[in-house]
Design a protein around this motif. Structure first.
Motif, mmCIF file in Angstrom:
data_model
loop_
_atom_site.group_PDB
_atom_site.id
_atom_site.type_symbol
_atom_site.label_atom_id
_atom_site.label_comp_id
_atom_site.label_asym_id
_atom_site.label_seq_id
_atom_site.Cartn_x
_atom_site.Cartn_y
_atom_site.Cartn_z
ATOM 1 N N PRO A 22 0.825 -1.223 0.000
ATOM 2 C CA PRO A 22 0.000 0.000 0.000
ATOM 3 C C PRO A 22 0.855 1.266 0.000
ATOM 4 O O PRO A 22 0.472 2.273 -0.608
ATOM 5 C CB PRO A 22 -0.813 -0.126 1.298
ATOM 6 N N LEU A 23 2.001 1.223 0.660
ATOM 7 C CA LEU A 23 2.875 2.392 0.684
ATOM 8 C C LEU A 23 3.423 2.681 -0.709
ATOM 9 O O LEU A 23 3.541 3.836 -1.122
ATOM 10 C CB LEU A 23 4.014 2.152 1.672
ATOM 11 N N ALA A 24 3.764 1.624 -1.455
ATOM 12 C CA ALA A 24 4.237 1.814 -2.829
ATOM 13 C C ALA A 24 3.133 2.380 -3.706
ATOM 14 O O ALA A 24 3.377 3.267 -4.546
ATOM 15 C CB ALA A 24 4.734 0.478 -3.388
ATOM 16 N N GLN A 25 1.912 1.891 -3.530
ATOM 17 C CA GLN A 25 0.798 2.464 -4.293
ATOM 18 C C GLN A 25 0.601 3.931 -3.951
ATOM 19 O O GLN A 25 0.279 4.754 -4.818
ATOM 20 C CB GLN A 25 -0.494 1.684 -4.014
ATOM 21 N N LEU A 26 0.790 4.272 -2.683
ATOM 22 C CA LEU A 26 0.682 5.669 -2.278
ATOM 23 C C LEU A 26 1.736 6.508 -3.001
ATOM 24 O O LEU A 26 1.438 7.618 -3.464
ATOM 25 C CB LEU A 26 0.851 5.791 -0.765
ATOM 26 N N ALA A 27 2.942 5.991 -3.116
ATOM 27 C CA ALA A 27 3.993 6.715 -3.837
ATOM 28 C C ALA A 27 3.577 6.957 -5.281
ATOM 29 O O ALA A 27 3.742 8.061 -5.821
ATOM 30 C CB ALA A 27 5.303 5.936 -3.774
ATOM 31 N N GLY A 28 3.028 5.932 -5.937
ATOM 32 C CA GLY A 28 2.586 6.092 -7.316
ATOM 33 C C GLY A 28 1.460 7.095 -7.450
ATOM 34 O O GLY A 28 1.441 7.924 -8.375
ATOM 35 N N ALA A 29 0.498 7.058 -6.524
ATOM 36 C CA ALA A 29 -0.619 8.005 -6.568
ATOM 37 C C ALA A 29 -0.139 9.431 -6.324
ATOM 38 O O ALA A 29 -0.623 10.379 -6.947
ATOM 39 C CB ALA A 29 -1.683 7.610 -5.537
ATOM 40 N N LEU A 30 0.819 9.596 -5.416
ATOM 41 C CA LEU A 30 1.382 10.924 -5.173
ATOM 42 C C LEU A 30 2.072 11.459 -6.420
ATOM 43 O O LEU A 30 1.944 12.640 -6.768
ATOM 44 C CB LEU A 30 2.374 10.860 -4.013
ATOM 45 N N ALA A 31 2.818 10.587 -7.099
ATOM 46 C CA ALA A 31 3.497 11.007 -8.326
ATOM 47 C C ALA A 31 2.481 11.433 -9.377
ATOM 48 O O ALA A 31 2.655 12.450 -10.064
ATOM 49 C CB ALA A 31 4.377 9.883 -8.847
ATOM 50 N N GLU A 32 1.392 10.686 -9.518
ATOM 51 C CA GLU A 32 0.379 11.021 -10.513
ATOM 52 C C GLU A 32 -0.380 12.299 -10.155
ATOM 53 O O GLU A 32 -0.864 13.003 -11.036
ATOM 54 C CB GLU A 32 -0.602 9.859 -10.662
ATOM 55 N N SER A 33 -0.473 12.599 -8.848
ATOM 56 C CA SER A 33 -1.170 13.829 -8.440
ATOM 57 C C SER A 33 -0.257 15.041 -8.480
ATOM 58 O O SER A 33 -0.709 16.159 -8.221
ATOM 59 C CB SER A 33 -1.741 13.656 -7.026
ATOM 60 N N GLY A 34 1.026 14.841 -8.810
ATOM 61 C CA GLY A 34 1.949 15.952 -8.958
ATOM 62 C C GLY A 34 2.872 16.192 -7.792
ATOM 63 O O GLY A 34 3.752 17.054 -7.861
ATOM 64 N N ASP A 35 2.721 15.439 -6.693
ATOM 65 C CA ASP A 35 3.578 15.628 -5.522
ATOM 66 C C ASP A 35 4.785 14.700 -5.647
ATOM 67 O O ASP A 35 4.918 13.708 -4.936
ATOM 68 C CB ASP A 35 2.787 15.325 -4.247
ATOM 69 N N HIS A 36 5.699 15.064 -6.538
ATOM 70 C CA HIS A 36 6.801 14.169 -6.869
ATOM 71 C C HIS A 36 7.811 14.021 -5.746
ATOM 72 O O HIS A 36 8.344 12.925 -5.517
ATOM 73 C CB HIS A 36 7.503 14.664 -8.135
ATOM 74 N N THR A 37 8.084 15.091 -5.026
ATOM 75 C CA THR A 37 9.044 14.998 -3.934
ATOM 76 C C THR A 37 8.536 14.066 -2.847
ATOM 77 O O THR A 37 9.278 13.218 -2.337
ATOM 78 C CB THR A 37 9.323 16.396 -3.346
ATOM 79 N N GLU A 38 7.270 14.190 -2.483
ATOM 80 C CA GLU A 38 6.702 13.308 -1.470
ATOM 81 C C GLU A 38 6.662 11.861 -1.973
ATOM 82 O O GLU A 38 6.849 10.917 -1.200
ATOM 83 C CB GLU A 38 5.289 13.768 -1.098
ATOM 84 N N ALA A 39 6.444 11.675 -3.265
ATOM 85 C CA ALA A 39 6.460 10.323 -3.833
ATOM 86 C C ALA A 39 7.836 9.689 -3.673
ATOM 87 O O ALA A 39 7.954 8.514 -3.311
ATOM 88 C CB ALA A 39 6.065 10.379 -5.307
ATOM 89 N N LEU A 40 8.885 10.454 -3.936
ATOM 90 C CA LEU A 40 10.238 9.924 -3.771
ATOM 91 C C LEU A 40 10.537 9.601 -2.315
ATOM 92 O O LEU A 40 11.149 8.573 -2.003
ATOM 93 C CB LEU A 40 11.256 10.927 -4.314
ATOM 94 N N ARG A 41 10.097 10.471 -1.410
ATOM 95 C CA ARG A 41 10.314 10.188 0.007
ATOM 96 C C ARG A 41 9.575 8.924 0.427
ATOM 97 O O ARG A 41 10.067 8.133 1.231
ATOM 98 C CB ARG A 41 9.850 11.383 0.847
ATOM 99 N N THR A 42 8.378 8.747 -0.115
ATOM 100 C CA THR A 42 7.605 7.562 0.228
ATOM 101 C C THR A 42 8.275 6.299 -0.292
ATOM 102 O O THR A 42 8.236 5.245 0.365
ATOM 103 C CB THR A 42 6.176 7.689 -0.326
ATOM 104 N N LEU A 43 8.903 6.374 -1.459
ATOM 105 C CA LEU A 43 9.635 5.213 -1.970
ATOM 106 C C LEU A 43 10.778 4.816 -1.049
ATOM 107 O O LEU A 43 11.089 3.630 -0.914
ATOM 108 C CB LEU A 43 10.182 5.502 -3.372
ATOM 109 N N VAL A 44 11.406 5.794 -0.423
ATOM 110 C CA VAL A 44 12.458 5.464 0.538
ATOM 111 C C VAL A 44 11.862 4.692 1.711
ATOM 112 O O VAL A 44 12.459 3.736 2.214
ATOM 113 C CB VAL A 44 13.167 6.749 1.022
ATOM 114 N N GLU A 45 10.663 5.078 2.157
ATOM 115 C CA GLU A 45 9.966 4.324 3.200
ATOM 116 C C GLU A 45 9.694 2.896 2.748
ATOM 117 O O GLU A 45 9.810 1.953 3.530
ATOM 118 C CB GLU A 45 8.643 5.000 3.537
#
Length: 943
Positions: A659-682
């Protein structure tokens, strides 16, 4: 320049939009009225806005608790009458004339609802005459004087609602306070505890920092949740909102603190109906409605902890017993009622009958309230006649070495005295299932092996369920797949063939874990084709086999299987029915009925905010994927944030990282790329800490590739997506293989598609529906076929997948242009523009409006992107090194290369550089952020 005056209190860092609106209102109107509930941050917002106005040269006078007397260019007064008198003195240069907005005195008023009537009338007249401007706060639940209300009724000032923070705003606030990344689960726990109330958030964070429960570990700030004691200051702050309660209101607040939610009929029967109405108006309680039922809760979750902690133990016992008795008098018709009655009586120090405890424990298990179920199972195990030395366990169950030792002792007694009662064995079998749900596989194996090893007879259904739990726990939780298969084979050999049929469903589940979906179908064909299949066998096999068929690319066959058993599912267990409905919705989506599938999954996942966990995690993930496909990534982000905050590791094949990886993908698609990258580290920090699943690992790999693509690393994304497609195709998972291959083709202009994948595309077309369209999309990109791309776009529009349809149209325009078909290219470009308008989502970075890719010279490597994203939050080089498990020198080298590639020279420019790289702002639609000085670590932070 002295920058000490730029230090703002950290909760205001997420109020950029409100400050922008206030500034505009002061420029074009007589000011603004800030309205909101207590504690949302009105006073702090007022103070900040007045400071900014004073810094811009406005003459600022203030009255009330804005809390910054003595600042340059401002004056404070004890009463509004004195303040107004000073504002219109001849020396102010404004008497008798209505000057420009910047020439008028600005009056700041905190708690304008406390202004006396005469001063309110004079304030209104001066603003109406254009002689002063006003910026004031008022509570939404308290009437303001007529003069203050008339200011916004007559549109003399802007009426600005100050709302609690949402999760995204809370993330920005916490970064400003903590100077680093807050992990997603912690963010959601803090939101659940405070509901975004700025005052509660500030006090809770400060308290958690003081007691060490909020700590920086593994490169992120983490908090496990509320403890047993709230801390004196935190309790006092919460108590401020509960002042001046009448006796009946006080009684109702106490009752809610120990027994919420409370049905309105119980409240009315207790004679507290009027108290409930008064507390609802004050915002102390909230009312939730489910059909015809209305239930009351305390509006601020922290209040429950504080009130319960301060309450007399005798009072708490009395209230719990009264509520339990009231529920019983209503007939206890619902499972929820039975569960609450037993739980309340346990907490009141009573010991219900063991059968009643076990019935409630089964309900709690079905609802996935595993902590409560564990308490009940242990109580059923411990409370035994003739054993006065074993006290009932009614409090929270700790996961400590002492607790595990006590658990081992209890199971030794079960083995030694099996003749005592079958109910204790039944409790142990249920406890094993609960421990699996709590992600404690070793303890679950201890309990289940001991209980199943006795000769005590228990109901066959419970015995088979326990065998299923033990076998799947060995395979999934303990990674002992072969041992699980051997145990299952021995058990089936010992059982009567008529009774062993249910365990064929277990065999199918084990085959899924081994990524042998074809084996699952073979098991289903061998059992379900028999003339008569018992209900337990069907409900164990049908959902699993249908899921395998859908993943193998046969959604039509899966639906056919589900339809064969549609009439009999009314008698199935709730979990089996939920799984059937989820698989049916999944098949509908694969056949192109996206909207109806998303609606069906909304009812399946049944997120319950009272218990904080979804009923079926796979349904949540399927729904979030559909929301993204439909162009609603923000909804998917909200759904996934709630899911991540719950325990997701107990439901195969869902791992905690998925679910965390899906959150990263959804963040990237919504335009929050920095938060998506941080989430991938998680995500990476979680992988390896929980059992691996081939299905989950490929899903995570897909989201990782997607984030890389959105943040500019198109080549790396294409390589990862193509590798994923190969792995999934080898396992027969056609749906995921086609999706992976399509992502590779999208980000590389079809270059990732080679001849060996043509067989995969044929399998995709055979699946029909959406999968067929996606396979055609891959081939169209590989062949640069503009006509086929336009056909794909039109089909995706009919299905509702507008973002993907828009992208296909843009790629069609590029293909037509490259082949010299300029008229068709213009038509495709026009279709793309129309779709962009309808969908509201911009094209991804790999498809510019002119079809050109970004130059390779600007791209960052995946590791450089992670370093940049973490550094942009204010993390030190040492913290980044610890988070990524590299040396500080390595981080420094990465940053030097990042600065060069992005054309920047300072750490503070990283966020801007990342936005430039991806072509999109990280927080779209918001005003320029405030700059904060004095953040942790001594560096300037940008919220």
């Amino acid at each position: 320049m002295d920058r000490t005056h730029e230090i703002f209190d950290w909760p205001v860092t997420a109020r950029d939009a409100e400050l922008h609106t206030i500034k505009a209102a002061l420029g074009r109107r007589g000011g603004a009225l800030l309205v909101g509930a207590p504690g949302v941050g009105k006073s702090l917002l007022l103070s900040t806005a007045l400071r900014l106005a004073a810094r811009e040269g406005r003459r600022v006078l203030h009255v009330g608790g804005v809390g910054w007397n003595g600042a340059t260019g401002t004056q404070g007064f004890g009463t509004l009458a004195e303040c107004l008198e000073e504002a219109v003195r001849p020396s102010s240069g404004t008497v008798g004339a209505a000057g420009a907005a910047g020439d008028r005195a600005l009056i700041g008023i905190d708690d304008a609802h406390l202004v006396d009537a005469a001063s309110g009338v004079r304030l209104h007249r001066l603003v109406a005459a254009g002689r002063i401007s006003v910026l004031a706060t008022t509570r939404q639940d308290v009437p303001a004087p007529a003069g203050v209300d008339k200011l916004w009724v007559e549109r003399l000032v802007e009426h600005i609602e100050v709302a609690p923070f949402d999760s995204a705003a809370m993330g920005r606030v916490l970064r400003a306070r903590l100077g680093g990344h807050t992990d997603t689960a912690t963010l959601e726990r803090l939101w659940a505890a405070t509901h975004g109330n700025a005052l509660m958030l500030r006090e809770l964070v400060e308290h958690a920092l003081e007691d060490g429960s909020l700590a920086f570990t593994d490169g992120a700030w983490r908090w496990p949740g509320l403890g047993a004691r709230p801390g004196k200051r935190l309790a006092d702050v919460v108590g401020v909102g509960l002042r001046d309660l009448g006796p009946e209101e006080h009684e109702l607040v106490n009752m809610l603190a120990v027994a919420e939610p409370l049905e309105d009929e119980i409240v009315a029967a207790a004679g507290l109906g009027r108290a409930a109405e008064a507390l609802d108006l004050r915002g102390i309680v909230s009312v939730e409605r489910r059909g015809a039922r209305a239930r009351l809760r305390l509006a601020v979750p922290l209040a429950r902890l504080v009130v319960a902690h301060r309450m007399s133990g005798l009072t708490a016992q009395r209230l719990r017993r009264e509520v339990a008795d009231a529920l019983e008098r209503t007939g206890a018709r619902r499972d929820d009622d039975v569960l609450r009655i037993v739980s309340l009586r346990m907490d009141a120090g009573l010991v219900p009958e063991r059968e009643q405890i076990l019935a409630a424990a089964r309900i709690a298990t079905r609802r996935r309230d595993f902590p409560l179920a564990e308490r009940m199972c242990l109580l059923a195990l411990q409370e035994t006649a003739g054993e006065p030395d074993v006290p009932p366990l009614c409090g929270p169950v700790p996961d400590t070495p002492e607790y595990r030792a006590e658990l081992h002792r209890l199971m030794t007694r079960v083995e030694k005295f099996p003749e005592q009662t079958a109910d204790r064995i039944r409790a142990a079998l249920l406890l094993g299932r609960v421990l699996v749900g709590r992600n404690r596989p070793a303890e679950a194996e201890t309990v289940l092996s001991a209980a199943l090893g006795t000769e005590v007879r228990v109901p066959l259904e419970e015995y088979v369920a326990a065998v299923h739990t033990r076998v799947t726990n060995m395979a999934w939780g303990l990674s002992r797949l072969q041992d699980a298969r051997d145990l299952l084979a021995r058990t089936i050999a010992r059982m009567d063939p008529d009774h062993a049929g249910v365990l064929r469903g277990t065999q199918a589940a084990i085959a899924v874990m081994a990524d042998d979906l074809r084996g699952v179908v073979a098991i289903g064909d061998g059992v379900l084709d028999e003339p008569a299949v018992d209900r337990p066998v069907a409900q164990a096999l049908v959902p699993v086999v249908a899921y395998a068929r859908s993943e193998l690319g046969d959604p039509t066959g899966a639906l056919g299987l589900l339809d064969r058993y549609q009439d009999s599912t009314a008698d199935w267990d709730t979990d089996a029915v939920l799984l059937v409905n989820a698989v049916r919705a999944r098949c509908s989506a694969l056949l192109g009925r996206l909207e109806s599938a998303a609606e069906a999954l909304e009812t399946v996942h049944r997120y319950d905010p009272g218990h904080g966990r979804p009923a079926l995690l796979q349904a949540v993930l399927d729904r979030s994927r559909l929301l993204r496909l439909l162009g609603r990534p923000d909804e998917a982000v909200a759904l996934l944030r709630r899911t991540v905050a719950s325990d997701t590791s107990h439901e195969y094949p869902v791992t905690a990282a998925w679910p965390l990886a899906q959150l990263a993908g959804a963040l990237a698609e919504s335009g929050d790329h920095t938060e998506a990258l941080r989430t991938l580290v998680e995500v990476r920090s979680l992988r390896g800490t929980t059992p691996a699943s081939p299905i989950a690992e490929d899903e995570i790999a897909y989201e990782n590739a997607l984030v890389l693509a959105h943040t500019g690393d198109h080549y790396g994304a294409g390589v990862q997506a193509a590798e994923l497609a190969g792995r999934a195709a080898a396992a027969g998972r056609t749906v995921r293989a086609v999706a992976g291959l399509l992502l590779a083709a999208r980000v590389t202009d079809g270059a990732a598609v080679r001849f060996p994948h043509r067989a995969l595309l044929r399998d995709g077309r055979n699946a029909g529906g959406l999968v067929r369209v996606l396979a055609d999309y891959v081939e169209a990109l590989a062949d640069a076929d503009g006509a086929l791309l336009m056909e794909v776009s039109e089909q995706l529009v009919r299905m509702g997948a507008l973002p993907l349809a828009t992208e296909a149209a843009a790629q069609a325009a590029r293909a037509f242009k490259a082949s010299g078909q300029h008229r068709k290219g213009r038509e495709a470009a026009a279709a793309c523009r129309d779709l962009l308008r309808d969908s509201g989502a911009p094209l991804p970075s790999w498809v510019g409006r002119d079809g050109r890719q970004e130059p390779d010279s600007v791209s960052l490597t995946p590791r450089e992107r992670e370093v940049a994203a973490l550094a942009a939050t204010g993390m030190s080089n040492r913290d980044i090194a610890d988070r990524l498990v590299v040396s500080v020198r390595t981080v420094e080298n990465h940053l030097h290369r990042i600065y060069h590639k992005l054309g920047i020279t300072a750490r503070n420019d990283l966020k801007r550089g990342l936005e430039k790289l991806t072509g999109r702002p990280q927080e779209p639609g918001r005003a320029a952020p405030l700059r904060l000085v004095g953040a942790p670590g001594g560096s300037e932070q940008v919220a």
